[in-house]
Design a protein around this motif. Structure first.
Motif, PDB file in Angstrom:
ATOM      1  N   PHE A 131       0.993  -1.344   0.571  1.00 38.97           N
ATOM      2  CA  PHE A 131       0.152  -0.409   0.021  1.00 38.97           C
ATOM      3  C   PHE A 131       0.661   1.381  -0.032  1.00 38.97           C
ATOM      4  O   PHE A 131       2.277   1.400   0.184  1.00 38.97           O
ATOM      5  CB  PHE A 131      -0.885  -0.118   0.992  1.00 38.97           C
ATOM      6  N   GLU A 132       0.279   2.541  -0.710  1.00 38.29           N
ATOM      7  CA  GLU A 132       1.311   3.816  -0.125  1.00 38.29           C
ATOM      8  C   GLU A 132       0.223   4.174   0.393  1.00 38.29           C
ATOM      9  O   GLU A 132      -0.740   4.463   1.132  1.00 38.29           O
ATOM     10  CB  GLU A 132       0.783   4.883  -1.721  1.00 38.29           C
ATOM     11  N   VAL A 133       1.568   5.009   1.476  1.00 39.08           N
ATOM     12  CA  VAL A 133       1.026   5.687   2.806  1.00 39.08           C
ATOM     13  C   VAL A 133      -0.137   7.002   2.446  1.00 39.08           C
ATOM     14  O   VAL A 133      -1.052   6.562   2.867  1.00 39.08           O
ATOM     15  CB  VAL A 133       1.762   6.100   3.511  1.00 39.08           C
ATOM     16  N   VAL A 134       0.283   8.142   1.901  1.00 47.85           N
ATOM     17  CA  VAL A 134      -0.508   8.454   1.015  1.00 47.85           C
ATOM     18  C   VAL A 134      -2.140   8.608   0.762  1.00 47.85           C
ATOM     19  O   VAL A 134      -2.729   8.982   1.599  1.00 47.85           O
ATOM     20  CB  VAL A 134      -0.182   9.460   0.097  1.00 47.85           C
ATOM     21  N   ASP A 135      -2.010   7.450  -0.015  1.00 53.25           N
ATOM     22  CA  ASP A 135      -3.194   6.930  -0.334  1.00 53.25           C
ATOM     23  C   ASP A 135      -3.979   6.627   0.602  1.00 53.25           C
ATOM     24  O   ASP A 135      -5.523   6.632   0.811  1.00 53.25           O
ATOM     25  CB  ASP A 135      -3.665   6.058  -1.891  1.00 53.25           C
ATOM     26  N   LEU A 136      -3.612   5.456   2.066  1.00 51.23           N
ATOM     27  CA  LEU A 136      -4.432   4.998   2.758  1.00 51.23           C
ATOM     28  C   LEU A 136      -5.215   6.453   3.352  1.00 51.23           C
ATOM     29  O   LEU A 136      -6.150   5.911   3.994  1.00 51.23           O
ATOM     30  CB  LEU A 136      -3.704   4.161   3.555  1.00 51.23           C
ATOM     31  N   LEU A 137      -4.295   7.751   4.028  1.00 48.43           N
ATOM     32  CA  LEU A 137      -4.357   8.329   4.325  1.00 48.43           C
ATOM     33  C   LEU A 137      -5.516   9.327   4.699  1.00 48.43           C
ATOM     34  O   LEU A 137      -6.270  10.348   4.802  1.00 48.43           O
ATOM     35  CB  LEU A 137      -3.403   8.874   5.173  1.00 48.43           C
ATOM     36  N   GLN A 138      -5.573   8.917   2.877  1.00 44.62           N
ATOM     37  CA  GLN A 138      -6.094  10.145   1.991  1.00 44.62           C
ATOM     38  C   GLN A 138      -7.603   9.841   2.337  1.00 44.62           C
ATOM     39  O   GLN A 138      -8.948  10.756   2.224  1.00 44.62           O
ATOM     40  CB  GLN A 138      -6.066  10.553   0.707  1.00 44.62           C
ATOM     41  N   ARG A 139      -7.815   8.382   1.932  1.00 43.97           N
ATOM     42  CA  ARG A 139      -8.895   7.914   2.418  1.00 43.97           C
ATOM     43  C   ARG A 139      -9.671   7.613   3.332  1.00 43.97           C
ATOM     44  O   ARG A 139     -10.525   7.704   3.432  1.00 43.97           O
ATOM     45  CB  ARG A 139      -8.659   6.134   2.233  1.00 43.97           C
TER      46      ARG A 139
END
Length: 237
Positions: A25-33
């Motif tokens: 996973f990409e941290v930024v994608d996770l946090l954005q979700r």
């Protein structure tokens, strides 16, 4: 949103965050979700996450709108506010009425009011003694989160924290593996240089290594670089 629908959304968010513990996973994608889901889950007008950067400075890593990013950047500029407080102390900072913090954080309170925010709930991204930043829920109505919402938001923040820490461990592991491979590659070159020098100068391997090491020290160069130069014929010892 009806209670069953909200519960399903909350469950889906937990599952998505938990999946990051086992999948790429990409941290930024996770946090954005996470911040996107928080808007509807907790009736927030905006949400954003601050993370400590490599130089231990707080940075806005994701936000749901320019509106939230603007407020958070402003409070970073003045170095204070609920979001910064949660990220630096590791404690939840819940402000049900922005006017109540006008004396403590006047710059933040003024910026928040100007942007239309009337309450804020800042949750630290924390695991034991490690605080990585904060999850910040900004609302355009006064009032603190109820107990159930506060608990759910804290749980989401905790899972996000574990995900970030895991990603950092993976990155550190990959870095360590790369460093180990470079060390092994360098060792191979050094052994080749020792053999080359021993045969060429008719000396034993210990003496060959002593010459390589001595030259590296006298020139303040890395042993691997000296060894590579010997093999390539650029250096005669």
């Amino acid at each position: 949103m009806t209670a069953p629908t909200r519960e399903l959304q909350l469950l889906g968010t937990f599952v998505a965050l938990a999946d990051s513990l086992v999948d790429d996973f990409e941290v930024v994608d996770l946090l954005q979700r996470l911040v996107d889901e928080c808007i509807s889950l907790f009736d927030a007008a905006a949400a954003g996450i601050l993370l400590l950067g490599p130089s231990d400075e707080l940075e806005v890593i994701v936000s749901t709108s320019e509106r939230s990013e603007l407020v958070e950047l402003m409070q970073l500029k003045v170095g204070s506010g609920p979001c910064v407080e949660a990220a630096t102390t590791g404690e939840v900072v819940s402000v049900g009425d922005i006017d109540a913090i006008a004396d403590r954080w006047p710059a933040f309170a003024a910026d928040a009011r100007a942007s239309g925010f009337l309450s804020i709930h800042a949750i630290p991204l924390r695991l034991r003694d490690s605080t990585l930043g904060s999850l910040n829920l900004l609302r355009d109505e006064p009032g603190a989160l109820n107990a159930a919402d506060a608990a759910a938001a804290r749980a989401l923040a905790d899972i996000a924290t574990i995900s970030i820490l895991q990603q950092r461990l993976v990155e550190e592991s990959e870095l360590a593996q790369a460093q180990l491979q470079r060390a092994l590659d360098s060792r191979v070159v050094i052994e080749q240089a020792k053999g080359y020098l021993a045969q060429r100068q008719n000396i034993d391997m210990d003496e060959a290594f002593a010459r390589i090491r001595g030259h590296a020290r006298s020139t303040q160069a890395r042993i691997g670089v000296i060894a590579a130069d010997i093999i390539a014929g650029r250096l005669l010892l």
